[in-house]
Write a protein that holds these residues in place. Structure first.
Motif, PDB file in Angstrom:
ATOM      1  N   ILE A 275       0.865  -1.198   0.113  1.00 31.08           N
ATOM      2  CA  ILE A 275       0.111  -0.266   0.090  1.00 31.08           C
ATOM      3  C   ILE A 275       0.907   1.589   0.241  1.00 31.08           C
ATOM      4  O   ILE A 275       1.823   1.035   0.525  1.00 31.08           O
ATOM      5  CB  ILE A 275      -0.739  -0.025   1.365  1.00 31.08           C
ATOM      6  CG1 ILE A 275      -1.621  -1.113   1.588  1.00 31.08           C
ATOM      7  CG2 ILE A 275      -1.965   1.005   1.773  1.00 31.08           C
ATOM      8  CD1 ILE A 275      -2.547  -1.554   2.558  1.00 31.08           C
ATOM      9  N   PRO A 276       0.299   2.003  -0.955  1.00 30.85           N
ATOM     10  CA  PRO A 276       1.636   3.135  -1.063  1.00 30.85           C
ATOM     11  C   PRO A 276       1.642   3.971   0.367  1.00 30.85           C
ATOM     12  O   PRO A 276       0.436   4.071   1.151  1.00 30.85           O
ATOM     13  CB  PRO A 276       1.370   4.266  -1.841  1.00 30.85           C
ATOM     14  CG  PRO A 276       0.284   2.945  -3.088  1.00 30.85           C
ATOM     15  CD  PRO A 276      -0.442   2.434  -1.737  1.00 30.85           C
ATOM     16  N   LYS A 277       2.581   4.858   0.532  1.00 29.77           N
ATOM     17  CA  LYS A 277       2.876   5.618   2.185  1.00 29.77           C
ATOM     18  C   LYS A 277       1.911   6.373   2.743  1.00 29.77           C
ATOM     19  O   LYS A 277       0.968   6.497   3.156  1.00 29.77           O
ATOM     20  CB  LYS A 277       4.103   5.337   2.588  1.00 29.77           C
ATOM     21  CG  LYS A 277       4.576   5.452   3.593  1.00 29.77           C
ATOM     22  CD  LYS A 277       5.650   6.000   4.470  1.00 29.77           C
ATOM     23  CE  LYS A 277       5.546   6.097   5.628  1.00 29.77           C
ATOM     24  NZ  LYS A 277       7.478   6.265   5.935  1.00 29.77           N
ATOM     25  N   GLU A 278       1.891   7.214   0.821  1.00 29.62           N
ATOM     26  CA  GLU A 278       1.340   8.510   1.165  1.00 29.62           C
ATOM     27  C   GLU A 278      -0.356   8.148   0.884  1.00 29.62           C
ATOM     28  O   GLU A 278      -1.236   9.138   1.807  1.00 29.62           O
ATOM     29  CB  GLU A 278       1.079   9.380  -0.547  1.00 29.62           C
ATOM     30  CG  GLU A 278       2.902   8.960  -0.792  1.00 29.62           C
ATOM     31  CD  GLU A 278       3.649   8.350  -1.125  1.00 29.62           C
ATOM     32  OE1 GLU A 278       2.974   7.502  -2.166  1.00 29.62           O
ATOM     33  OE2 GLU A 278       4.223   7.726  -1.064  1.00 29.62           O
ATOM     34  N   TRP A 279      -0.852   7.120   0.472  1.00 25.69           N
ATOM     35  CA  TRP A 279      -1.989   6.708   0.315  1.00 25.69           C
ATOM     36  C   TRP A 279      -2.376   6.354   1.733  1.00 25.69           C
ATOM     37  O   TRP A 279      -3.881   7.172   2.365  1.00 25.69           O
ATOM     38  CB  TRP A 279      -3.075   5.824  -0.560  1.00 25.69           C
ATOM     39  CG  TRP A 279      -2.999   6.608  -1.552  1.00 25.69           C
ATOM     40  CD1 TRP A 279      -2.041   6.501  -2.603  1.00 25.69           C
ATOM     41  CD2 TRP A 279      -3.799   7.321  -1.901  1.00 25.69           C
ATOM     42  NE1 TRP A 279      -2.162   6.841  -4.005  1.00 25.69           N
ATOM     43  CE2 TRP A 279      -4.025   7.863  -3.601  1.00 25.69           C
ATOM     44  CE3 TRP A 279      -5.153   8.458  -2.063  1.00 25.69           C
ATOM     45  CZ2 TRP A 279      -4.450   8.615  -4.101  1.00 25.69           C
ATOM     46  CZ3 TRP A 279      -5.750   9.245  -2.342  1.00 25.69           C
ATOM     47  CH2 TRP A 279      -4.876   9.700  -4.008  1.00 25.69           C
ATOM     48  N   LEU A 280      -2.018   5.604   2.643  1.00 23.77           N
ATOM     49  CA  LEU A 280      -2.122   4.880   4.185  1.00 23.77           C
ATOM     50  C   LEU A 280      -2.010   6.996   4.671  1.00 23.77           C
ATOM     51  O   LEU A 280      -2.515   6.606   5.728  1.00 23.77           O
ATOM     52  CB  LEU A 280      -0.713   4.081   4.488  1.00 23.77           C
ATOM     53  CG  LEU A 280      -1.116   3.798   5.539  1.00 23.77           C
ATOM     54  CD1 LEU A 280      -2.612   2.837   5.689  1.00 23.77           C
ATOM     55  CD2 LEU A 280       0.038   2.616   6.011  1.00 23.77           C
ATOM     56  N   GLU A 281      -1.188   6.885   4.516  1.00 28.88           N
ATOM     57  CA  GLU A 281      -1.463   8.511   5.490  1.00 28.88           C
ATOM     58  C   GLU A 281      -2.531   9.747   5.824  1.00 28.88           C
ATOM     59  O   GLU A 281      -3.144   9.713   6.459  1.00 28.88           O
ATOM     60  CB  GLU A 281       0.288   9.391   5.118  1.00 28.88           C
ATOM     61  CG  GLU A 281       1.417   8.763   5.671  1.00 28.88           C
ATOM     62  CD  GLU A 281       2.721   9.815   4.811  1.00 28.88           C
ATOM     63  OE1 GLU A 281       2.333  10.475   4.577  1.00 28.88           O
ATOM     64  OE2 GLU A 281       3.528   9.070   6.177  1.00 28.88           O
ATOM     65  N   VAL A 282      -2.907   9.838   3.969  1.00 30.32           N
ATOM     66  CA  VAL A 282      -4.553  10.981   4.025  1.00 30.32           C
ATOM     67  C   VAL A 282      -5.095  10.021   4.425  1.00 30.32           C
ATOM     68  O   VAL A 282      -6.139  10.241   5.070  1.00 30.32           O
ATOM     69  CB  VAL A 282      -4.039  10.561   2.226  1.00 30.32           C
ATOM     70  CG1 VAL A 282      -5.626  10.325   1.891  1.00 30.32           C
ATOM     71  CG2 VAL A 282      -3.234  11.467   1.623  1.00 30.32           C
TER      72      VAL A 282
END
Length: 156
Positions: free
Chosen positions: A103-110
């Motif tokens: 899972i891309p880290k950027e999307w997880l942070e969002v």
């Protein structure tokens, strides 16, 4: 057959002309089973003297086996293998975790910033939602879930 192993003085001289000493000529013929022609003509393998760089590696806290594997397996130069600092274990684990991340880290942070749990986000992706929708769609309340269930029950 024993005459195949006898090395004449002339053959010793021929080997010497090719920079092959008597010890290596005898070892090749008697122990390794080479033909005399091959034993006296094939040049000796050049060995690198890595003592200097091995000492530099030792001073830098790099074990000899690590130094050698950096050269033979990873193709580093002797200088690079002896001077490049070792990886910090925590950084190496983090690097590997990031490399294996599905899972891309950027999307997880969002998703987390929108109040969506990691497991909910992951389940949404698994069900086929695109990452933007999975990370931004607000969670349903228990009441909304109940109304949706009642609607589906009535439709049956």
């Amino acid at each position: 057959m024993s005459h195949y192993f006898y090395i004449t003085p002339q053959e010793y001289a021929e080997a010497e002309m090719n920079c092959i000493d008597a010890f290596n000529l005898e070892r090749r013929v008697h122990l390794l089973g080479w033909t005399k022609e091959e034993a006296k003509t094939k040049p000796l393998r050049v060995q690198n003297d890595r003592k200097k760089w091995a000492e530099v590696a030792k001073v830098n806290g790099i074990k000899y086996t690590t130094f050698m594997s950096r050269i033979t397996i990873y193709g580093m130069t002797e200088e690079e293998a002896a001077t490049k600092p070792l990886q910090n274990k925590k950084e190496a684990v983090k690097k590997m975790a990031d490399a294996k991340r599905m899972i891309p880290k950027e999307w997880l942070e969002v998703a987390i910033s929108n109040g969506i749990n990691y497991h909910t986000f992951r389940a949404r992706l698994k069900k086929g939602m695109d990452p933007h929708e999975a990370a931004t769609k607000k969670l349903m309340t228990r009441s909304e879930i109940g109304h949706l269930g009642a609607k589906c029950y009535k439709a049956l």
